[in-house]
Design a protein around this motif. Structure first.
Motif, PDB file in Angstrom:
ATOM      1  N   ARG A 254       5.425   0.449   1.504  1.00 50.42           N
ATOM      2  CA  ARG A 254       6.762   0.750   1.014  1.00 50.42           C
ATOM      3  C   ARG A 254       7.604  -0.522   0.944  1.00 50.42           C
TER       4      ARG A 254
ATOM      5  N   VAL B 207       7.197   2.636  -3.528  1.00 47.08           N
ATOM      6  CA  VAL B 207       5.884   2.468  -2.925  1.00 47.08           C
ATOM      7  C   VAL B 207       5.029   1.618  -3.854  1.00 47.08           C
TER       8      VAL B 207
ATOM      9  N   GLU C 124      -1.459   1.026   0.179  1.00 53.06           N
ATOM     10  CA  GLU C 124      -0.100   1.137  -0.304  1.00 53.06           C
ATOM     11  C   GLU C 124       0.887   0.785   0.808  1.00 53.06           C
TER      12      GLU C 124
ATOM     13  N   ARG D 141       4.581   8.339 -10.389  1.00 50.44           N
ATOM     14  CA  ARG D 141       3.667   7.215 -10.254  1.00 50.44           C
ATOM     15  C   ARG D 141       3.501   6.521 -11.603  1.00 50.44           C
TER      16      ARG D 141
ATOM     17  N   VAL E  27      -0.183  -5.879  -7.947  1.00 50.35           N
ATOM     18  CA  VAL E  27       0.174  -4.467  -7.795  1.00 50.35           C
ATOM     19  C   VAL E  27      -0.433  -3.680  -8.950  1.00 50.35           C
TER      20      VAL E  27
ATOM     21  N   GLN F 280       1.192   0.115  -4.681  1.00 51.52           N
ATOM     22  CA  GLN F 280      -0.225   0.401  -4.475  1.00 51.52           C
ATOM     23  C   GLN F 280      -1.052  -0.744  -5.044  1.00 51.52           C
ATOM     24  N   ASN F 281      -1.989  -1.239  -4.227  1.00 46.17           N
ATOM     25  CA  ASN F 281      -2.915  -2.277  -4.671  1.00 46.17           C
ATOM     26  C   ASN F 281      -4.277  -2.003  -4.059  1.00 46.17           C
TER      27      ASN F 281
END
Length: 824
Positions: free
Chosen positions: A105, A96, A103, A262, A253, A98-99
């Motif tokens: 996949r 995954v 998020e 994470r 990212v 995240q930005n």
């Protein structure tokens, strides 16, 4: 003689209260001792990857300290221009990203701007696509999918032969419901069968690709098949991208999630710094063999200091300071009142006439203002402590949700304050309430042991969440008990009905949210089914109390049609819970739980109506169920193959050795219980291994939840288990005795409102005890192989925050408010 008897009774009551407080203090001291004895555990604070342009490195479970990752999960490389690129190498687990925009996949792509997609050598041409639906064709066949239902050449496909009743009901609902109310159901590709939402592709493993509605868009992703994975390609304007080998740049990212761990990212030239959080592997020593391009900066796990400790400690300190200030004011006011009374007595001769008038009854003081002042001064410290404990528990929950949880020591402090408030709550400390406080302390001890002995940092979150939930629930329950006295004289029956209907509406809305946006584990990290059980119990109690007051009620009571409409309200909630159990949950434990509750409520109704025939019929029904379970245990497995629905659960229960994969929980749980023996795995009731590593018991699936009793018996032995059973039996029996006393008080009441309140408390207590008894029976039956494997947490012992906050704490508030005249 009477004075001596009163003294002995008071001594017995105070002695029992002191014994309960001493036992709870001992369990809290064991938690502190476990924290103190916990061995040092090391984890990487930062993982640095250093690569020159053109170089690459493969990272996996060991290099990333991510226990849920694959051995070779991701590939990091730098291209010729120096940009960092990431590729997912795992065939079954996605990464995954995240930005700032949210998020997404890896291995997935939205279909809205696709021209076509291909699975192995099967090419699907997209004819029309939007955010809510897509139409595509392949080999002369036309398909349309709207996120819930698949249509083949404009027709619905038949249901799959192995579809359960819940899946068939959900498909029927999606067929007729508006688009906004449909339940998302993914479309899977692969296999040889066209049915429901399956699109068969010969020589392709079932589930090799999937098309699903996510965040309001249709997303195509590579699936996680049991067999060989298939190549899934997305075609856009002549460009083809293999979703399983998708490579993305890391420039924009901010964080990635690999195997539930994470990592926050920070790029500085040739160095990529990854800061792990949640579910990090723990090591006994700061040593690990790493590739030359990878470097760890170690840190020691800190159980006594955390990011949110200052906020939690500040709220509790303010509460303690406020209590001291209020008590000081009360003492000063009491001393001032005594001095004033003595001063008035000295000069009483000067005011003989007012005194004589007062004795003659001509002068009546304003008792209302005195009573109001007394109530205010009596409850002010309690309201202050309630507000501070509520603020501390809520702050701990918010901080944990934000990724900055308070330390285990702060969680222990919160738990001790909550237990102390439960013991010192206003009103009577009834036997079931005392048993509940003991069970809460024992459950917190077991969860802390599990968190300290695990080889992963995230296991402590169960203890921290339970402590915060207990603080919030105890504060709210105490506030309800404080407010109940002042509101009881003002709140009419119609107002109570509106409150109950509001509770039922909130519960139904939460259940709908779980169906639409959640899964069987809940929605938004909560379990709405626990709130629905509370609403069902309260509403059913109200309707049954009304049923008994039809002939004795006031003259302006509603007509028969309105009465039956009121009685139908809990039936709607019951049907909603039943539908959720059939559609959303993979096992039949909610059905058994509802069956236990229904039987118990029918038995409570028979006892209140003095209907011996109904009670005898229910007793025969219970005996028949017990006989059926014994027959299933002895009959064998020959006739179970043709059942189809839950046959595998029964087969695993009857012969777990023949089903080692699906019977893993049962086999590992039985082995853990056998290793524990009578006095625990350390032969000292678990005192020797407090805070120490757990070992093989961690391999039991759902050991923190459904199989928490197996962990408890392994660590503390069957002797401690017998004590736990005794306290649990005392809790349920005490609630039943309290309910019977409330029913007797209702029968003796002369006013309709008092009779209704007593009967409502009777049925509500019976319903709460029935649900708790159902949890006890299912959990012990599952762990001891008495029943087939069913997933239900054990009340007080398992790490179930929603069950604690939404069901147990309100039940304890009702138990405290309904305490009989005998107190301890």
């Amino acid at each position: 003689m009477q004075t001596c008897r009163a003294f002995l009774n008071a001594l017995a009551r105070n002695g029992a209260r002191a014994a309960v407080a001493l036992l709870v203090a001992l369990l809290c001291a064991l938690q502190a001792w476990a924290l103190w004895r916990a061995p040092p555990a090391w984890l990487p604070a930062t993982i640095k990857v250093m690569l020159a342009p053109g170089e690459s490195v493969t990272l996996g479970r060991h290099e990333l300290a991510a226990p849920q990752a694959d051995p070779a999960h991701v590939l990091l490389r730098r291209d010729a221009s120096g940009a960092w690129m990431l590729t997912n190498l795992s065939p079954s687990r996605q990464v995954v990203l995240q930005n700032e925009g949210g998020e997404r996949r890896m291995g997935s792509a939205t279909v809205q701007d696709m021209r076509a997609f291909q699975i192995n050598d099967r090419r699907f041409t997209i004819e029309q696509s939007s955010t809510g639906s897509v139409a595509f064709s392949m080999a002369g066949q036309h398909w349309r999918y709207d996120g819930a239902t698949l249509y083949r050449d404009g027709q619905l496909q038949p249901p799959c032969p192995d579809a359960r009743l819940g899946a068939r009901l959900m498909a029927h609902w999606n067929r007729w419901a508006p688009a906004l109310l449909t339940v998302p159901h993914p479309l899977t590709f692969g296999g040889n069968l066209h049915c429901a939402n399956r699109l068969g592709l010969p020589d392709v493993t079932p589930g090799a690709a999937r098309l699903a509605r996510e965040d309001g868009q249709l997303v195509l992703s590579a699936g996680n098949p049991d067999g060989a994975p298939a190549a899934v390609q997305a075609l856009r304007d002549g460009e083809s991208a293999d979703l399983r080998r998708q490579e993305v740049p890391l420039a924009s990212v901010r964080a990635i999630i690999v195997g539930h761990t994470r990592f926050s990212l920070a790029i500085a030239g040739n160095e990529l710094a990854m800061t792990p959080s949640r579910r990090i592997a723990l090591y006994s020593m700061p040593q690990a063999r790493l590739p030359a391009a990878v470097e760890w900066r170690w840190q020691l796990r800190d159980l006594w200091h955390g990011d949110g400790d200052r906020i939690v400690a500040a709220t509790l300190a303010v509460g303690a300071a406020g209590l001291c200030l209020v008590f000081a004011i009360r003492i000063a006011a009491s001393l001032a009142a005594r001095l004033a009374s003595r001063f008035a007595a000295r000069f009483s001769t000067r005011f003989a006439a007012p005194i004589a008038a007062r004795r003659a009854g001509r002068f009546v003081p304003d008792t209302r203002s005195l009573a109001a002042t007394g109530i205010h001064w009596r409850t002010a410290p309690q309201w202050w402590s309630v507000s501070c404990l509520l603020a501390g528990g809520a702050a701990a929950l918010v901080l944990q949700r934000a990724g900055h949880p308070p330390s285990a020591a702060s969680a222990l402090l919160l738990a001790c304050c909550a237990l102390a408030m439960g013991l010192l709550a206003p009103g009577r400390l009834s036997p079931p309430f005392a048993a509940a406080v003991i069970l809460l302390a024992a459950g917190l001890l077991a969860q802390l042991e599990l968190g300290l002995g695990a080889d992963e940092s995230s296991w402590l979150r169960y203890y921290q969440k339970s402590a915060a939930m207990l603080a919030v629930g105890t504060a709210l329950a105490t506030a309800c008990r404080l407010a109940m006295g002042s509101l009881a004289s003002h709140l009419r029956q119609r107002g109570v009905e509106w409150l109950l209907m509001l509770l039922a509406a909130v519960a139904l809305a939460a259940l709908a949210a779980q169906v639409l946006w959640g899964d069987e584990t809940g929605v938004f990290d909560l379990q709405p089914v626990e709130l629905a059980k509370l609403a069902l119990t309260a509403l059913t109690a109200h309707c049954l109390a009304l049923r008994f007051g039809w002939q004795r009620g006031p003259h302006d009571s509603p007509g028969r049609a309105m009465r039956w409409l009121q009685l139908a309200a809990p039936a709607l909630l019951f049907l909603a819970l039943l539908g959720l159990a059939l559609v959303q949950v993979d096992d039949y434990s909610p059905l058994i739980l509802l069956l236990v509750w229904s039987t118990s409520m029918a038995l409570a109704y028979a006892a209140a109506a003095r209907n011996g025939k109904l009670a005898a019929a229910l007793a025969l029904l219970v005996l028949a169920v017990i006989a059926a379970i014994a027959w299933l245990r002895l009959a064998g497995t020959d006739d179970l193959i043709r059942w189809g629905f839950y046959a595998d659960r029964f087969l695993v229960w009857l012969n777990p050795a023949e089903h080692p994969h699906t019977g893993q929980q049962l086999l590992l749980g039985a082995r853990a219980i056998a290793d524990g023996g009578w006095w625990g795995a350390d032969h000292l009731s678990g005192l020797r291994t407090l805070g120490q590593p757990l070992g093989a018991v961690l391999r039991i699936p759902a050991v923190q939840d459904d199989f928490a009793p197996s962990f408890f018996l392994n660590r503390h032995g069957l002797a401690a288990g017998l004590l736990l059973w005794t306290v649990q039996a005392a809790f349920v029996t005490g609630i039943a005795v309290t309910a019977a006393q409330r029913l007797a008080a209702a029968d003796a009441a002369r006013h309709h409102r008092a009779a209704w309140a007593g009967r409502w408390a009777y049925f509500a207590l019976c319903g709460g005890a029935a649900f708790t008894l159902g949890h006890f029976l299912l959990s012990w039956g599952t762990n001891l192989a008495i029943f087939p494997i069913m997933g239900q947490p054990m009340s007080f012992l398992s790490a179930g925050g929603s069950h604690l906050l939404f069901f147990l704490c309100p039940l304890l508030a009702l138990v405290g408010a309904s305490a009989p005249s005998s107190e301890i």
